[in-house]
Design a protein around this motif. Structure first.
Motif, short mmCIF file in Angstrom:
data_model
loop_
_atom_site.label_atom_id
_atom_site.label_comp_id
_atom_site.label_asym_id
_atom_site.label_seq_id
_atom_site.Cartn_x
_atom_site.Cartn_y
_atom_site.Cartn_z
N ASP A 115 -0.64 14.42 2.13
CA ASP A 115 -0.67 14.08 0.71
C ASP A 115 -2.14 13.96 0.27
OD1 ASP A 115 -0.59 12.95 -1.80
OD2 ASP A 115 1.21 11.76 -1.35
N PHE A 116 -2.62 15.02 -0.41
CA PHE A 116 -4.05 15.05 -0.73
C PHE A 116 -4.43 14.08 -1.84
CE2 PHE A 116 -3.24 19.22 1.24
CZ PHE A 116 -4.13 19.12 2.29
N THR A 117 -3.46 13.65 -2.64
CA THR A 117 -3.80 12.65 -3.66
C THR A 117 -4.16 11.33 -2.98
OG1 THR A 117 -1.46 12.17 -3.91
CG2 THR A 117 -2.44 13.62 -5.55
N VAL A 118 -3.48 11.03 -1.86
CA VAL A 118 -3.80 9.79 -1.13
C VAL A 118 -5.17 9.92 -0.46
CG1 VAL A 118 -3.00 8.10 0.56
CG2 VAL A 118 -1.34 9.44 -0.72
N SER A 119 -5.46 11.11 0.11
CA SER A 119 -6.80 11.33 0.69
C SER A 119 -7.87 11.10 -0.36
CB SER A 119 -6.95 12.75 1.21
OG SER A 119 -5.96 13.08 2.10
N GLN A 120 -7.62 11.61 -1.56
CA GLN A 120 -8.60 11.47 -2.63
C GLN A 120 -8.76 10.00 -3.02
OE1 GLN A 120 -10.77 13.67 -3.65
NE2 GLN A 120 -11.65 12.11 -4.99
N ALA A 121 -7.62 9.28 -3.00
CA ALA A 121 -7.69 7.83 -3.31
C ALA A 121 -8.57 7.12 -2.28
CB ALA A 121 -6.29 7.23 -3.32
N VAL A 122 -8.50 7.56 -1.01
CA VAL A 122 -9.32 6.94 0.03
C VAL A 122 -10.80 7.27 -0.21
CG1 VAL A 122 -9.85 6.88 2.49
CG2 VAL A 122 -7.48 6.88 1.73
N PHE A 169 -5.58 -1.64 13.04
CA PHE A 169 -6.41 -0.60 12.44
C PHE A 169 -6.08 0.75 13.07
CE2 PHE A 169 -9.40 -0.14 16.00
CZ PHE A 169 -9.24 -1.34 16.66
N VAL A 170 -6.60 1.80 12.46
CA VAL A 170 -6.41 3.14 13.01
C VAL A 170 -7.77 3.70 13.42
CG1 VAL A 170 -4.38 3.61 11.60
CG2 VAL A 170 -6.63 4.29 10.78
N TYR A 215 -3.03 5.77 4.32
CA TYR A 215 -2.29 4.58 3.89
C TYR A 215 -2.97 3.32 4.42
CZ TYR A 215 0.98 0.79 4.51
OH TYR A 215 1.54 -0.46 4.54
N HIS A 216 -3.34 3.35 5.70
CA HIS A 216 -3.94 2.16 6.31
C HIS A 216 -5.25 1.79 5.62
CE1 HIS A 216 -5.52 -0.70 9.12
NE2 HIS A 216 -6.65 -0.04 9.07
N LEU A 217 -6.09 2.80 5.33
CA LEU A 217 -7.40 2.51 4.73
C LEU A 217 -7.22 1.89 3.34
CD1 LEU A 217 -9.18 5.72 5.96
CD2 LEU A 217 -9.55 3.40 6.81
N ALA A 272 -6.05 -1.73 3.89
CA ALA A 272 -7.18 -2.60 4.23
C ALA A 272 -7.97 -2.95 2.97
CB ALA A 272 -8.08 -1.92 5.27
N THR A 273 -8.13 -1.96 2.07
CA THR A 273 -8.83 -2.21 0.81
C THR A 273 -8.06 -3.22 -0.03
OG1 THR A 273 -9.54 0.10 0.88
CG2 THR A 273 -9.92 -1.11 -1.17
N TYR A 274 -6.74 -3.02 -0.08
CA TYR A 274 -5.89 -3.93 -0.86
C TYR A 274 -6.03 -5.37 -0.37
CZ TYR A 274 -1.65 -6.20 -2.55
OH TYR A 274 -0.77 -7.08 -3.12
N VAL A 275 -5.98 -5.56 0.94
CA VAL A 275 -6.05 -6.91 1.49
C VAL A 275 -7.43 -7.51 1.24
CG1 VAL A 275 -5.95 -8.27 3.62
CG2 VAL A 275 -4.25 -6.51 3.19
N HIS A 276 -8.49 -6.68 1.36
CA HIS A 276 -9.84 -7.15 1.04
C HIS A 276 -9.90 -7.64 -0.41
CE1 HIS A 276 -14.15 -7.04 0.19
NE2 HIS A 276 -13.89 -6.19 -0.77
N LEU A 277 -9.32 -6.87 -1.33
CA LEU A 277 -9.36 -7.26 -2.74
C LEU A 277 -8.51 -8.50 -2.97
CD1 LEU A 277 -9.17 -3.76 -4.42
CD2 LEU A 277 -11.13 -5.30 -4.29
N PHE A 278 -7.41 -8.61 -2.22
CA PHE A 278 -6.54 -9.78 -2.34
C PHE A 278 -7.32 -11.05 -2.01
CE2 PHE A 278 -3.67 -12.84 -0.40
CZ PHE A 278 -2.64 -12.90 -1.31
N PHE A 279 -8.14 -10.99 -0.96
CA PHE A 279 -8.88 -12.18 -0.55
C PHE A 279 -10.12 -12.41 -1.41
CE2 PHE A 279 -6.68 -11.75 3.64
CZ PHE A 279 -6.04 -12.96 3.57
#
Lengths: 107, 277
Positions: A85-92, B80-81, B160-162, B165-172
């Motif tokens: 899913d490249f939209t998720v990659s872009q979000a990262v 983590f991954v 998804y994991h990254l 991790a960003t979400y949890v950082h912002l949460f705190f």
């Protein structure tokens, strides 16, 4: 434990990373011998190494150094299959540069 | 003991605590909690936090063997991954070097001599894996003691994991999104926050007052809001106990809330009530 980052970038912002090691996730558009064209929010030309096994149409993750002409000298590449899913990659990529504290060591 | 993680294969804290030695002693952080042996550990400390490897490397430790802190929050269990960059089998463990593009960290998987480990998954170089483990420091060198390492079967899990991790950082650091329906909008805009700030939280106006406060301040506020005798004020130590904060964290929370005018002091400097107007 080493503070070395290969920040995730896209074709759009590659110009700011000349000379640095980066990571790009994109889709393989074309393979021409030792060269590949990768779509990653903009086209990126990758100079492949011998070990590279890319498949046109599949996703790929490359790690390499950004040359002066904005191509990439690939050090490692991973075929990611056709379910990326490249939209998720872009979000990262966006999160990486919005919150560099989490993702990027300045070096 | 406390920890029996439902979904995670039921690690009991006793076994790991005995091995790592970091659970030894009932040293009470902050000192003044009336005789509650070992109660100084913040409640969140044993919860599993998704992190980037850079966050692990940057985690603060006030002194040797002190708890690790990320974003000012105690953390020991992490997930983590990373890509496997090196595998080095030792007599008592296998040491992996993992790289997620943000940094490199060593991960040790201890071998159990009594058990046949041949059934465990074998990993290849440059393969993405997910680790569940505990932050450790040995001879001033940081590593993660792995409970479980599994191959990442779907590459999207890495991205998804990254983001998680960003979400949890912002949460705190910025606090939870009050509209708790758990949706994060793909974060493609230039908005400073990952969360839709639409204000239809459906909680009272009071919660609005602490929307931009830290997690600890929110815990402090929420407990105080529902506590009895809130009009005359409640002592900091009681609030800390009730809201399950360390006294230091409660003090910082009180200062934060006091500074923004959400709470005020009543009979003395350490007794707080909510300012209602």
């Amino acid at each position: 434990m080493e503070p070395i980052s290969t920040p995730r970038i896209s074709g759009q912002i590659i110009g700011s990373f000349v000379g640095r090691n980066v990571m790009i996730v994109g889709k393989v558009l074309q393979l021409r011998g030792e060269e590949a064209v990768i779509e990653a929010n903009g086209h990126v030309t990758a100079n492949l190494n011998r070990e590279a096994h890319l498949t046109p149409g599949n996703g790929v993750q490359i790690i390499g150094k950004v040359n002066n002409d904005l191509s990439i000298k690939v050090m490692s590449s991973v075929d990611l299959g056709n379910n990326v899913d490249f939209t998720v990659s872009q979000a990262v990529v966006d999160a990486t540069h919005q919150y560099p504290d989490l993702f990027v060591y300045a070096n | 003991m406390t920890a029996d993680y439902g979904g995670g294969g039921g690690y009991s804290r006793t076994s790991y605590g005995a091995a790592g030695g970091d659970d030894a002693g009932g040293f009470v952080y902050g000192g003044s909690q009336g005789g509650s042996q070992g109660g100084g550990r913040a409640s969140g400390e044993e919860s599993l936090r998704p992190v980037t490897i850079k966050q692990i490397i940057d985690a603060e430790q006030a002194y040797q063997d002190a708890p690790f802190r990320i974003d000012g929050v105690e953390v020991s269990q992490v997930t983590f991954v990373g890509m496997v960059r090196n595998i080095s089998p030792q007599t008592t463990n296998i040491t992996f070097k993992l790289d997620d593009g943000t940094g490199l960290i060593e991960v040790k998987q201890w071998l159990d001599a009594d058990k046949d480990d041949s059934g465990k998954p074998q990993f290849q170089l440059d393969q993405y894996v997910r680790v569940w483990g505990r932050l450790k420091s040995f001879n001033n060198k940081r590593h993660v003691g792995a409970h479980v390492i599994k191959p990442v079967a779907d590459f999207n899990e890495v991205n998804y994991h990254l983001l998680e991790a960003t979400y949890v950082h912002l949460f705190f650091t910025k606090g939870a999104k009050t509209d708790a329906n758990g949706q994060s909008n793909g974060n493609t805009g230039d908005n400073d926050s990952m969360f839709v700030d639409d204000g239809n939280s459906g909680n009272g106006a009071n919660d609005d007052k602490v929307r931009h406060c830290s997690m600890n301040a929110k815990k402090f506020f929420n407990w105080l809001q529902h506590a009895e005798g809130g009009n005359e004020g409640i002592h900091l130590n009681l609030i800390a106990q009730g809201a399950k904060l360390s006294v230091n964290d409660a003090m910082a929370a009180a200062e934060e809330l006091f500074g923004t005018g959400v709470v005020y002091t009543t009979i003395d400097d350490e007794t707080f009530a909510i300012l209602d107007y």
